[in-house]
Design a protein around this motif. Structure first.
Motif, PDB file in Angstrom:
ATOM      1  N   PRO A 258       1.818 -18.359  -9.048  1.00  0.00           N
ATOM      2  CA  PRO A 258       0.974 -19.089 -10.042  1.00  0.00           C
ATOM      3  C   PRO A 258      -0.123 -19.815  -9.610  1.00  0.00           C
ATOM      4  CG  PRO A 258       3.068 -20.310  -9.462  1.00  0.00           C
ATOM      5  CD  PRO A 258       3.103 -19.081  -8.509  1.00  0.00           C
ATOM      6  N   VAL A 259      -1.064 -20.013 -10.392  1.00  0.00           N
ATOM      7  CA  VAL A 259      -2.070 -20.886 -10.223  1.00  0.00           C
ATOM      8  C   VAL A 259      -1.828 -22.293  -9.961  1.00  0.00           C
ATOM      9  CG1 VAL A 259      -4.421 -21.582 -11.330  1.00  0.00           C
ATOM     10  CG2 VAL A 259      -3.668 -19.291 -11.489  1.00  0.00           C
ATOM     11  N   VAL A 260      -1.115 -22.738 -10.815  1.00  0.00           N
ATOM     12  CA  VAL A 260      -0.540 -24.051 -10.740  1.00  0.00           C
ATOM     13  C   VAL A 260       0.889 -24.047 -10.749  1.00  0.00           C
ATOM     14  CG1 VAL A 260      -0.417 -26.370 -12.057  1.00  0.00           C
ATOM     15  CG2 VAL A 260      -2.575 -25.019 -12.289  1.00  0.00           C
ATOM     16  N   SER A 261       1.625 -24.685  -9.668  1.00  0.00           N
ATOM     17  CA  SER A 261       3.116 -24.628  -9.473  1.00  0.00           C
ATOM     18  C   SER A 261       3.710 -25.571 -10.625  1.00  0.00           C
ATOM     19  CB  SER A 261       3.368 -24.857  -8.292  1.00  0.00           C
ATOM     20  OG  SER A 261       3.137 -26.208  -7.827  1.00  0.00           O
ATOM     21  N   SER A 262       4.716 -25.260 -10.964  1.00  0.00           N
ATOM     22  CA  SER A 262       5.550 -26.100 -11.817  1.00  0.00           C
ATOM     23  C   SER A 262       6.204 -27.308 -11.320  1.00  0.00           C
ATOM     24  CB  SER A 262       6.578 -25.125 -12.716  1.00  0.00           C
ATOM     25  OG  SER A 262       7.288 -25.941 -13.515  1.00  0.00           O
ATOM     26  N   PRO A 263       6.409 -28.228 -11.619  1.00  0.00           N
ATOM     27  CA  PRO A 263       7.115 -29.404 -11.226  1.00  0.00           C
ATOM     28  C   PRO A 263       8.701 -29.148 -11.016  1.00  0.00           C
ATOM     29  CG  PRO A 263       6.225 -30.147 -13.220  1.00  0.00           C
ATOM     30  CD  PRO A 263       5.672 -28.694 -12.720  1.00  0.00           C
ATOM     31  N   MET A 264       9.037 -28.374 -12.109  1.00  0.00           N
ATOM     32  CA  MET A 264      10.483 -28.075 -12.440  1.00  0.00           C
ATOM     33  C   MET A 264      10.684 -26.748 -12.806  1.00  0.00           C
ATOM     34  SD  MET A 264      11.960 -31.558 -13.986  1.00  0.00           S
ATOM     35  CE  MET A 264      10.447 -32.099 -15.009  1.00  0.00           C
TER      36      MET A 264
END
Length: 101
Positions: free
Chosen positions: A56-62
């Motif tokens: 992903p371009v931005v990883s999810s915190p959760m």
């Protein structure tokens, strides 16, 4: 409604939202449904595995609505934190846009 009953209504709404957050991991189906199953029917298997392999371009915190290593407790915590974050953002935006110019 009076100001006092508005506050009571607000707190009851928060309590219901948090109750749903706590119960959601235990009530949710573990079978893929919705968007994931629809994509599985429409997209070819080779393209689907290629899509799943991309970062992903931005990883999810959760990711996947859970905190890694905590099991169901991590799912409850992640959903509760997300619920409270959305409520806080909504309350903040409501206060900003309710100010009269």
């Amino acid at each position: 409604m009076s100001g006092k009953s508005n506050v009571k209504f607000f707190y009851i709404g928060i309590a219901i939202a948090l109750l749903l957050a706590i119960l959601a991991p235990f009530l949710a189906s573990s079978d893929p449904d919705g968007l994931e199953s629809a994509a599985g029917e429409i997209v070819e298997e080779s393209k689907m595995s290629q899509i799943e392999a991309t970062e992903p371009v931005v990883s999810s915190p959760m990711p996947d609505y859970s905190i890694e290593g905590l099991g169901k407790g991590g799912e409850v915590a992640a959903i509760a934190v997300g619920t409270l974050a959305v409520l806080a953002i909504s309350l903040g935006l409501g206060k900003v846009f309710s100010k009269k110019i």
